[in-house]
Design a protein around this motif. Structure first.
Motif, PDB file in Angstrom:
ATOM      1  N   ARG A  45      75.239  62.403  -7.201  1.00  0.00           N
ATOM      2  CA  ARG A  45      73.933  61.781  -7.536  1.00  0.00           C
ATOM      3  C   ARG A  45      73.103  62.719  -8.413  1.00  0.00           C
ATOM      4  NH1 ARG A  45      73.558  59.617  -1.623  1.00  0.00           N
ATOM      5  NH2 ARG A  45      74.045  57.418  -1.902  1.00  0.00           N
ATOM      6  N   GLU A  57      60.737  79.743 -11.649  1.00  0.00           N
ATOM      7  CA  GLU A  57      62.191  79.599 -11.791  1.00  0.00           C
ATOM      8  C   GLU A  57      62.696  80.468 -12.959  1.00  0.00           C
ATOM      9  OE1 GLU A  57      63.464  75.536 -12.277  1.00  0.00           O
ATOM     10  OE2 GLU A  57      65.500  76.135 -12.778  1.00  0.00           O
ATOM     11  N   LEU A  58      61.946  80.445 -14.070  1.00  0.00           N
ATOM     12  CA  LEU A  58      62.346  81.260 -15.219  1.00  0.00           C
ATOM     13  C   LEU A  58      62.295  82.739 -14.869  1.00  0.00           C
ATOM     14  CD1 LEU A  58      60.599  79.337 -18.156  1.00  0.00           C
ATOM     15  CD2 LEU A  58      63.052  79.507 -17.708  1.00  0.00           C
ATOM     16  N   MET A  70      69.235  71.882 -20.340  1.00  0.00           N
ATOM     17  CA  MET A  70      69.566  70.604 -19.693  1.00  0.00           C
ATOM     18  C   MET A  70      70.833  69.980 -20.296  1.00  0.00           C
ATOM     19  SD  MET A  70      68.473  68.967 -17.138  1.00  0.00           S
ATOM     20  CE  MET A  70      66.824  69.512 -16.823  1.00  0.00           C
ATOM     21  N   LYS A  88      73.774  71.940 -19.011  1.00  0.00           N
ATOM     22  CA  LYS A  88      74.035  71.680 -17.588  1.00  0.00           C
ATOM     23  C   LYS A  88      74.841  70.398 -17.381  1.00  0.00           C
ATOM     24  CE  LYS A  88      70.082  73.876 -15.280  1.00  0.00           C
ATOM     25  NZ  LYS A  88      68.754  73.616 -14.713  1.00  0.00           N
ATOM     26  N   THR A 141      73.714  79.033 -16.674  1.00  0.00           N
ATOM     27  CA  THR A 141      72.243  78.873 -16.791  1.00  0.00           C
ATOM     28  C   THR A 141      71.467  79.418 -15.595  1.00  0.00           C
ATOM     29  OG1 THR A 141      71.916  76.675 -15.776  1.00  0.00           O
ATOM     30  CG2 THR A 141      72.584  76.692 -18.084  1.00  0.00           C
ATOM     31  N   GLN A 161      68.728  60.626  -9.193  1.00  0.00           N
ATOM     32  CA  GLN A 161      68.658  62.048  -8.857  1.00  0.00           C
ATOM     33  C   GLN A 161      67.611  62.313  -7.778  1.00  0.00           C
ATOM     34  OE1 GLN A 161      68.051  63.535 -12.860  1.00  0.00           O
ATOM     35  NE2 GLN A 161      70.188  64.179 -13.030  1.00  0.00           N
ATOM     36  N   ARG A 163      58.212  75.927 -12.499  1.00  0.00           N
ATOM     37  CA  ARG A 163      59.121  76.175 -13.630  1.00  0.00           C
ATOM     38  C   ARG A 163      58.997  77.633 -14.099  1.00  0.00           C
ATOM     39  NH1 ARG A 163      63.798  75.682 -15.681  1.00  0.00           N
ATOM     40  NH2 ARG A 163      63.884  75.750 -17.939  1.00  0.00           N
ATOM     41  N   THR A 218      72.310  73.624  -6.714  1.00  0.00           N
ATOM     42  CA  THR A 218      71.266  72.626  -6.987  1.00  0.00           C
ATOM     43  C   THR A 218      70.526  72.950  -8.286  1.00  0.00           C
ATOM     44  OG1 THR A 218      70.998  72.114  -4.649  1.00  0.00           O
ATOM     45  CG2 THR A 218      69.146  71.583  -6.082  1.00  0.00           C
ATOM     46  N   LEU A 219      70.224  74.224  -8.490  1.00  0.00           N
ATOM     47  CA  LEU A 219      69.425  74.572  -9.676  1.00  0.00           C
ATOM     48  C   LEU A 219      70.240  74.569 -10.971  1.00  0.00           C
ATOM     49  CD1 LEU A 219      66.847  77.242  -8.442  1.00  0.00           C
ATOM     50  CD2 LEU A 219      66.624  74.782  -8.593  1.00  0.00           C
ATOM     51  N   MET A 220      71.575  74.546 -10.870  1.00  0.00           N
ATOM     52  CA  MET A 220      72.334  74.425 -12.124  1.00  0.00           C
ATOM     53  C   MET A 220      72.707  72.973 -12.428  1.00  0.00           C
ATOM     54  SD  MET A 220      76.205  75.898 -11.604  1.00  0.00           S
ATOM     55  CE  MET A 220      76.815  75.072 -13.082  1.00  0.00           C
ATOM     56  N   ALA A 221      72.312  72.054 -11.558  1.00  0.00           N
ATOM     57  CA  ALA A 221      72.534  70.629 -11.841  1.00  0.00           C
ATOM     58  C   ALA A 221      71.510  70.165 -12.886  1.00  0.00           C
ATOM     59  CB  ALA A 221      72.379  69.825 -10.563  1.00  0.00           C
ATOM     60  N   PRO A 222      71.885  69.175 -13.709  1.00  0.00           N
ATOM     61  CA  PRO A 222      70.964  68.731 -14.776  1.00  0.00           C
ATOM     62  C   PRO A 222      69.832  67.856 -14.246  1.00  0.00           C
ATOM     63  CG  PRO A 222      72.985  67.445 -14.828  1.00  0.00           C
ATOM     64  CD  PRO A 222      73.161  68.437 -13.740  1.00  0.00           C
ATOM     65  N   VAL A 223      68.974  68.463 -13.453  1.00  0.00           N
ATOM     66  CA  VAL A 223      67.876  67.721 -12.820  1.00  0.00           C
ATOM     67  C   VAL A 223      66.552  68.365 -13.233  1.00  0.00           C
ATOM     68  CG1 VAL A 223      66.874  67.023 -10.610  1.00  0.00           C
ATOM     69  CG2 VAL A 223      69.346  67.224 -10.827  1.00  0.00           C
ATOM     70  N   HIS A 224      65.622  67.556 -13.746  1.00  0.00           N
ATOM     71  CA  HIS A 224      64.289  68.085 -14.051  1.00  0.00           C
ATOM     72  C   HIS A 224      63.610  68.458 -12.738  1.00  0.00           C
ATOM     73  CE1 HIS A 224      65.057  65.581 -17.692  1.00  0.00           C
ATOM     74  NE2 HIS A 224      64.490  66.607 -18.277  1.00  0.00           N
ATOM     75  N   ARG A 225      62.841  69.531 -12.776  1.00  0.00           N
ATOM     76  CA  ARG A 225      62.142  69.952 -11.539  1.00  0.00           C
ATOM     77  C   ARG A 225      61.200  68.852 -11.054  1.00  0.00           C
ATOM     78  NH1 ARG A 225      65.688  71.609 -10.573  1.00  0.00           N
ATOM     79  NH2 ARG A 225      66.540  73.358 -11.697  1.00  0.00           N
ATOM     80  N   TYR A 256      74.112  64.384 -10.693  1.00  0.00           N
ATOM     81  CA  TYR A 256      74.590  64.210 -12.068  1.00  0.00           C
ATOM     82  C   TYR A 256      74.447  62.750 -12.522  1.00  0.00           C
ATOM     83  CZ  TYR A 256      76.206  68.995 -12.204  1.00  0.00           C
ATOM     84  OH  TYR A 256      76.237  70.377 -12.214  1.00  0.00           O
ATOM     85  N   ALA A 295      68.933  61.411  -4.523  1.00  0.00           N
ATOM     86  CA  ALA A 295      69.910  62.389  -4.006  1.00  0.00           C
ATOM     87  C   ALA A 295      69.247  63.306  -2.986  1.00  0.00           C
ATOM     88  CB  ALA A 295      70.488  63.213  -5.157  1.00  0.00           C
ATOM     89  N   PHE A 296      68.016  63.720  -3.262  1.00  0.00           N
ATOM     90  CA  PHE A 296      67.320  64.639  -2.351  1.00  0.00           C
ATOM     91  C   PHE A 296      66.873  63.915  -1.076  1.00  0.00           C
ATOM     92  CE2 PHE A 296      67.015  66.527  -6.531  1.00  0.00           C
ATOM     93  CZ  PHE A 296      67.430  67.825  -6.276  1.00  0.00           C
ATOM     94  N   ARG A 317      62.086  62.986 -22.473  1.00  0.00           N
ATOM     95  CA  ARG A 317      63.449  62.465 -22.384  1.00  0.00           C
ATOM     96  C   ARG A 317      63.873  62.109 -20.960  1.00  0.00           C
ATOM     97  NH1 ARG A 317      64.289  66.498 -26.396  1.00  0.00           N
ATOM     98  NH2 ARG A 317      65.325  67.922 -24.970  1.00  0.00           N
TER      99      ARG A 317
END
Lengths: 278, 305
Positions: B144, A265-266, B114, B117, B93, A13, A262, A104-111, B146, A16-17, A4
């Motif tokens: 960004r 992180e978990l 996800m 979030k 989360t 995203q 990942r 940063t880690l609670m933003a909806p960004v895949h690692r 988001y 952004a970094f 996805r």
């Protein structure tokens, strides 16, 4: 892990970094200058060993300019790769220091997306940094690179970057898991790579165990490939022996690095290790 | 199949959630010395809550359940160390519960991390920013993440910062040159920028002067009223909780000891010549009294959960 992905969002995203890190460099420009001066001085110190080789050994038949270039490539390539490794492996430590890790880690960004952004910045940053030192060195030592295959060397360097990124990602879990000592642990990984990879000497001088380890270090292939392209002028078509192992390490290492990150992180989320202070 | 937020569900369902933290054992020589001392004088070092903390860990949150309805402002009060921030971290989360389940608009925060979030944001007591970056740079970074474009993020950031009363010249100055109140306003702006439908505010006004507090509280109300956001807020400011919250839970030692509207909570404790305040409720339900408050003479109460 890669499910996805919305390409446009992922690109924004990732960017952004990149943008954030270059903004940080602008704000911490004094540090950059200090680090640049330090790196230039240490590179010069190493390269002067080559200049003084005849005086040190008393031998007159040493090809000093070859030795100087050999050491220069070692110090520049190591500077690039270690800078890259630092920029990646410190992605967690930097956020801990600023206190932004939870945000940063609670933003909806895949690692994977975060790592791509961090890696993009790291490659650009290290390349600019190393090129600045490299140009200064070439001017300082009046080096002749007319026979060098610089394009081939760049290809090897980029292929090596991919594999170093994957190692950096795996190393970055150390500050995630060990809030106080994690960064120091990444320095051990870096020091070991320096020892085994033949940065300033051929790996043949190492004990056989370390020579075996050197052959799985991506730094070894990067150095040999670049030395071959620059010192011997080897054409690009003959550099695949170095590029292919690097690509294999990178292609296997990247998903593995993301997966390992990942899992870490978990673990950190189960044990409350993302908290800003320890 | 892709999981989706269901806006018709409760904004938040916390079901019997427990979180324990392991406590590292001290080095063996310290334990040996303590043991030797204990044998000598008959005393032992006591652990934290949760009994033998070194072996079993500290129970930070113990079997908490609560529901927050869409559009509510829900307050959580509790003394320091009562587990408020741990609970907020689980909702956002950042911590995985050991037991129980947290649902945000019907989605499990662990299984559908996800998706959750994307619709939440959090403001913590310490405004977590890249301190050398300016408010605008920090907000652009946040937006960004988001998925917002630079242009859109810049336009919205300037708009929100202006509404929060920040002067235009401060948009580009480093955050570490700003007062804490200003920093906290930027934190609120950052959360608002992503248009969360569930906003978690962890002591957002701690350390702010009365005017800044008022402005932040106004903003919280506006978020709920104009943007259909649900707000969960933890605070030590009883007046703030009384003014803002539709319902309040009081958390003590990791457990909810009471949950009701502010008026309902006040009814819980006996009136003894004066109208009880939320502070009186807090003092009684968390089992602590202010010195000189003897005249209040509260009675033990039966509480929920």
């Amino acid at each position: 892990m890669f499910a996805r992905l919305n390409l446009r969002t992922e690109v924004l995203q990732s960017y952004a970094f990149v943008a954030r890190n270059f903004n940080l460099i602008k704000r911490y420009w004094g540090w950059e200058l200090v680090w640049l001066a330090y790196s230039t001085a240490t590179s010069l110190a190493v390269v002067f060993i080559g200049e003084g080789s005849a005086l040190i050994t008393g031998a007159e038949d040493i090809d000093t300019s070859y030795f100087v270039l050999y050491l220069l490539l070692g110090t520049l390539v190591w500077g690039f790769l270690s800078g890259l490794f630092n920029d990646i492996s410190e992605m967690i430590q930097w956020e801990r220091w600023e206190g932004t890790i939870e945000y940063t880690l609670m933003a909806p960004v895949h690692r994977f997306t975060q790592i791509i952004g961090q890696a993009g910045f790291a490659v650009l940053h290290s390349l600019l940094f190393t090129m600045t030192i490299g140009v200064a060195m070439i001017i300082f030592f009046s080096l002749d690179l007319s026979d060098a295959n610089l394009f081939g060397a760049l290809l090897v360097l980029l292929a090596g970057s991919l594999s170093l990124v994957s190692l950096g990602v795996m190393a970055s879990i150390l500050p995630l898991l060990y809030t106080e000592r994690g960064t120091q642990m990444t320095h051990i990984v870096q020091a070991f790579l320096l020892l085994i990879s033949g940065v300033y000497y051929p790996i043949e001088v190492l004990p056989s165990v370390l020579q075996t380890l050197a052959r799985v270090s991506p730094v070894y292939y990067v150095l040999n490939g670049i030395r071959s392209a620059v010192l011997e002028g080897t054409p690009t078509s003959e550099l695949w022996g170095y590029i292919v192992p690097l690509l294999i390490i990178g292609v296997v290492g990247m998903p593995l690095g993301v997966w390992v990150f990942r899992q870490a992180e978990l673990y950190a989320k189960r044990h409350g290790k993302l908290k800003r202070v320890g | 199949m892709k999981a989706a937020i269901d806006r018709n569900q409760d904004a938040l369902n916390v079901r019997n959630v427990t979180k324990r933290f392991k406590v590292s054992k001290p080095p063996f020589w310290t334990r040996w010395r303590a043991q030797k001392g204990a044998t000598g004088n008959g005393s032992t070092a006591s652990g934290g809550r949760g009994g033998d903390a070194g072996m079993q860990g500290v129970v930070a949150i113990g079997g908490v359940s609560l529901d927050v309805h869409r559009g509510e402002i829900y307050g959580i009060l509790g003394p320091n160390g009562s587990g408020k921030s741990t609970l907020v971290r689980m909702l956002s989360t950042l911590l995985i519960p050991d037991e129980g389940q947290v649902l945000v608009f019907g989605l499990d925060v662990v299984r559908h991390e996800m998706e959750v979030k994307r619709v939440i944001n959090r403001v913590s007591v310490d405004a977590a920013f890249f301190k050398k970056l300016s408010p605008l740079e920090n907000l652009l970074y946040g937006a960004r993440l988001y998925g917002m474009t630079g242009g859109e993020a810049r336009r919205k950031s300037i708009d929100i910062l202006g509404r929060l009363g920040l002067e235009a010249r401060s948009y580009t100055q480093p955050m570490d040159e700003m007062s804490r109140g200003m920093q906290q306003k930027v934190a609120i702006a950052r959360a608002f920028l992503t248009q969360p439908i569930l906003l978690l505010l962890d002591e957002p006004t701690t350390g702010l002067d009365p005017r800044s507090k008022y402005e932040v509280q106004e903003f919280v109300n506006e978020l709920r009223d104009c943007h259909d956001a649900t707000i969960l807020i933890t605070t030590h400011d009883m007046g703030e909780a009384d003014r803002l919250c539709d319902r309040i839970a009081i958390l003590d030692e990791g457990r909810i000891v009471a949950e009701d509207t502010p008026a309902g909570l006040k009814r819980l404790i006996r009136r003894n010549g004066h109208e009880p305040t939320l502070e009186d409720v807090f003092m009684q339900l968390t089992g602590k009294k202010l010195s000189g408050a003897e005249e209040f003479d509260p009675e033990p109460v039966e509480v929920a959960n």
